[in-house]
Design an enzyme around this catalytic site. Structure first.
Site, PDB file in Angstrom:
ATOM      1  CD  GLU A 252      -2.711   1.306   0.069  1.00 58.70           C
ATOM      2  OE1 GLU A 252      -3.156   0.472  -0.545  1.00 58.70           O
ATOM      3  OE2 GLU A 252      -2.787   2.549  -0.465  1.00 58.70           O
ATOM      4  CB  THR A 296      -5.607  -0.052  -4.186  1.00 60.13           C
ATOM      5  OG1 THR A 296      -5.087   0.813  -2.998  1.00 60.13           O
ATOM      6  CG2 THR A 296      -4.814  -1.424  -4.033  1.00 60.13           C
ATOM      7  CG  HIS A 411      -4.612   3.716   3.023  1.00 62.50           C
ATOM      8  ND1 HIS A 411      -5.328   4.707   3.075  1.00 62.50           N
ATOM      9  CD2 HIS A 411      -5.285   3.243   1.727  1.00 62.50           C
ATOM     10  CE1 HIS A 411      -6.090   5.082   2.124  1.00 62.50           C
ATOM     11  NE2 HIS A 411      -5.951   4.234   1.190  1.00 62.50           N
ATOM     12  CG  ASP A 470      -1.196   0.691  -3.663  1.00 65.53           C
ATOM     13  OD1 ASP A 470      -0.078   1.606  -3.335  1.00 65.53           O
ATOM     14  OD2 ASP A 470      -2.182   0.251  -3.390  1.00 65.53           O
ATOM     15  CG  HIS A 471      -1.406   4.124  -5.097  1.00 67.09           C
ATOM     16  ND1 HIS A 471      -1.619   4.828  -3.896  1.00 67.09           N
ATOM     17  CD2 HIS A 471      -2.527   3.247  -4.914  1.00 67.09           C
ATOM     18  CE1 HIS A 471      -2.364   4.206  -3.177  1.00 67.09           C
ATOM     19  NE2 HIS A 471      -3.081   3.450  -3.320  1.00 67.09           N
TER      20      HIS A 471
HETATM   21  C1  GP9 Z   1      -8.845  -0.460   0.315  1.00 71.61           C
HETATM   22  C2  GP9 Z   1      -7.381  -0.397  -0.181  1.00 71.61           C
HETATM   23  C3  GP9 Z   1      -6.864   1.167  -0.045  1.00 71.61           C
HETATM   24  O1  GP9 Z   1      -9.372  -1.789   0.329  1.00 71.61           O
HETATM   25  O2  GP9 Z   1      -6.942  -1.154  -1.201  1.00 71.61           O
HETATM   26  O3  GP9 Z   1      -7.271   1.644  -1.202  1.00 71.61           O
HETATM   27  P1  GP9 Z   1      -6.867   2.884  -1.931  1.00 71.61           P
HETATM   28  O4  GP9 Z   1      -7.501   4.040  -1.004  1.00 71.61           O
HETATM   29  O5  GP9 Z   1      -5.223   3.033  -1.656  1.00 71.61           O
HETATM   30  O6  GP9 Z   1      -7.177   2.922  -3.229  1.00 71.61           O
HETATM   31 MN    MN Z   2      -3.648   1.819  -2.487  1.00 71.86          MN
END
Ligand code: GP9
Ligand code: MN
Length: 639
Positions: A252, A296, A411, A470-471
């Site tokens: 994340e 994500t 996150h 992921d980003h």
């Molecule tokens: C939520 C998690 C976070 O299930 O994948 O999502 P994001 O805000 O990073 O897209």
């Molecule tokens: Mn994410």
């Protein structure tokens, strides 16, 4: 003199001015809209006043008492729209689109994050609403009672202001509406309210595209892919991991700037720092995320399909029912069992629907995990407990398997109980960046534990481990703090792009294949790369990515906002930079970016056409396009 004194400014004019100026201040000082010349600043001032006048001046056509009700409610609703955009912007450095609005359940899940996005001084935004509300109730004489000529003149001023705005915007940024990849440009030039109208129009248009699509575009897109993205080479790495399990960890919000960095003399990511240099790890140090509003879920979409996510909304939501030829499905045809592990509610990002569609056999979501007050905070289950509790499920799966793990602790807003933190917070003007150091370290530790757990469970030897960020986690909103962290005077457009690099490591135990790759690659390339390593050749697959090992790769990694990285250049917001030095290129030199930019736009357009038209329903992946099977999946039939 007396006459002038008695003259009252109608409330609709006052409301327009107050609302317009307020919006200007928000654009200028709260949204990070970059101003490059005085003309841009002027447009920024004129557009909120013009749009406010457009809405408020319509009241002259109403009866006096209706006027007042209309004015106060319009001021309130308008302010709320502005305010919701502001909150959204603080988190995503982006503006709301209609598809994002329909992801209401995601917003509800934001919970704790939302609180940190609301500031006390935001109350100032509502001062003019209170004023308009008060005056509309207490001073009824501020309503107008124009004759027909007055009404028409007022309306004419609306058109005049709007025309001035549009002409200036078009002069400043030609073809603004046609090339509107970038929402910031739109908001800057036509204002947030007109932007919403534009967005609604786009939304309707894209909905209509599926109905109108008849499959004829697919061969053009296929030709493009065969020419530009399909590789004629088979590298030495083909089949290197044949028959192995794939354990894919989506980390994340993890960005590369965290690697090899320290806070108060301590490494933030000691495990990843070593792991990337391991003799069995192939580390792609110039790997870019290519996500947009779907965060994500966009990164998942990219790696499963090797197609681009959409520039607005999350494709997982808007096109979750489309026909795809996704990685889990292809692996399924090659005797793989596929699963996803993610301790959040299953409908977040519409995952339950999309995973089914993509061909996953199983989704271990929130109910599969035991959450206690001690192991849950922030977004839910902490990463260490998540991995630990997943092992038993992993052991019970049939082999070979492809399993994707999506972590959660690192996150936004990066919460971590103090006793779980093994590194100091950073010290800057941004709590977001400061806190994120501790969660990054925590997630790094959880990855180290996970690998040990895989070894203990006897799952390590026969598996390929893929780790991917992921980003971005730290948005441009925190650029000032970021420049302190990176020891730079400022974050330039070039730096912005380089900050979109996220970890990407492929670890094949006992392979001795470890090395560091310099070439620019992206999430779009993950699917062909994994298939290549597993020795699965799918000649009929249609992808925009190419496996990372071949040498005949196309020369760019495209971003959803139209920017790109090529071997020699970096392009961001109409600026062309030398990739090596970061120097912004001027005039003729900057021209070098143009041909690549055209290809990038073309490719993104093809990807959008594919998704909006749901064109894969017209393609037969078993035999290639030559023997099309026109499936009648729903309302659009081509028979
Ligand atoms: C939520 C998690 C976070 O299930 O994948 O999502 P994001 O805000 O990073 O897209
Ligand atoms: Mn994410």
């Amino acid at each position: 003199m007396r006459k002038f004194y008695n003259m009252r400014v109608p409330l609709f004019v006052l409301a327009s001015l107050l609302f317009g100026l307020k919006t200007y201040f928000v654009y200028r000082f709260v949204f990070n809209l970059s101003i490059e010349n005085p003309m841009q600043d002027f447009i920024l001032l004129i557009n909120p006043i013009a749009s406010a006048y457009l809405i408020f001046a319509l009241s002259v056509w109403m009866k006096s008492k209706h006027q007042m009700v209309y004015l106060r409610w319009t001021a309130l609703v308008g302010t709320l729209i502005l305010y919701f955009n502001l909150i959204f912007y603080r988190n995503f450095t982006d503006f709301i689109t209609i598809p994002v609005l329909f992801q209401g359940n995601n917003a509800a899940d934001l919970g704790g994050s939302l609180l940190t996005l609301v500031h006390l001084e935001d109350l100032l935004l509502f001062v003019d609403v209170v004023a308009v509300w008060y005056l509309s109730k207490k001073v009824p004489s501020l309503a107008t009672d124009f004759q027909k000529a007055g009404k028409i003149a007022t309306t004419a001023v609306i058109f005049l202001l709007m025309t001035v705005n549009v002409v200036l915007a078009e002069m400043e940024r030609p073809m603004l509406f046609v090339r509107a990849f970038d929402r910031e440009y739109l908001v800057k030039n036509i204002g947030i309210f007109n932007y919403h109208v534009y967005d609604a129009t786009m939304h309707t248009k894209s909905k209509a595209q599926r109905v109108l699509a008849d499959g004829s575009e697919i061969s053009e897109i296929e030709n493009y892919m065969r020419e530009n993205t399909e590789s004629d080479e088979t590298s030495d790495m083909f089949g290197e991991a044949e028959g192995k399990n794939v354990i894919f960890v989506s980390i994340e919000s993890f960005q590369n700037f965290l690697l090899d960095s320290q806070v108060n003399g301590k490494e933030i990511t000691p495990f990843l720092n070593d792991f990337k240099e391991d003799e069995d790890t192939m580390w792609f140090k110039n790997f870019y995320h290519q996500t947009a509003q779907g965060k994500t879920s966009d990164s998942e979409f990219l790696i499963e399909n090797s197609l681009y996510p959409l520039d607005r909304g999350a494709v997982y939501f808007t096109h979750g029912q489309n026909e795809y030829n996704a990685l889990p499905e292809i692996l399924g045809e090659n005797n793989y069992y596929s699963s996803v592990y993610h301790a959040n509610n299953k409908s977040f990002w519409n995952r339950d629907v999309m995973y089914d569609n993509l061909g996953y056999d199983k989704f271990f979501s929130e109910p599969a995990y035991e959450q206690t007050p001690d192991n849950s905070f922030g977004w839910g289950l902490e990463d260490k407990a998540f991995f630990e509790q997943s092992i038993k499920y992993l052991q019970s799966q049939g082999q070979p398997f492809y399993s994707k793990f999506i972590t959660l602790t690192h996150h936004f807003p990066f919460e971590l109980p103090e006793e779980k933190a093994n590194i100091d917070k950073y010290d800057s003007g941004s709590n977001t960046l400061n806190n994120s150091i501790q969660t990054a370290r925590y997630t790094d530790e959880s990855l180290k534990q996970f690998i040990q757990q895989l070894k203990d469970a006897g799952l390590y030897e026969d598996s390929v481990l893929v780790l991917m960020g992921d980003h971005y986690g730290i948005s441009d909103y925190h650029n000032k703090a970021m420049s302190k962290f990176l020891n730079k005077d400022e974050i330039t457009g070039y730096d912005h792009v380089q900050l979109q690099r996220v970890p990407f490591m492929i670890h094949i135990p006992d392979s001795g294949e470890g090395q560091t790759f310099e070439k620019p690659v992206g999430q779009i390339d993950v699917k062909p790369t994994l298939l290549h390593l597993l020795g699965i050749e799918d000649k009929n697959d249609l992808t925009f990515g190419t496996d990372m090992f071949t040498s005949d790769r196309k020369d760019f990694v495209a971003f959803r906002d139209g920017g790109f990285v090529s071997n020699d250049y970096i392009f961001n917001k109409e600026k062309c930079f030398d990739r090596e030095t970061g120097e912004e290129l001027q005039k003729e030199k900057a021209e070098a970016c143009q041909p690549i930019k055209e290809k990038v736009d073309q490719e993104l357009k093809y990807s959008d056409t594919l998704i909006y038209g749901d064109l894969f329903r017209f393609y037969n992946f078993d035999h290639g396009e030559e023997q099309p099977v026109k499936k009648q999946t729903n309302e659009t039939s081509t028979q």
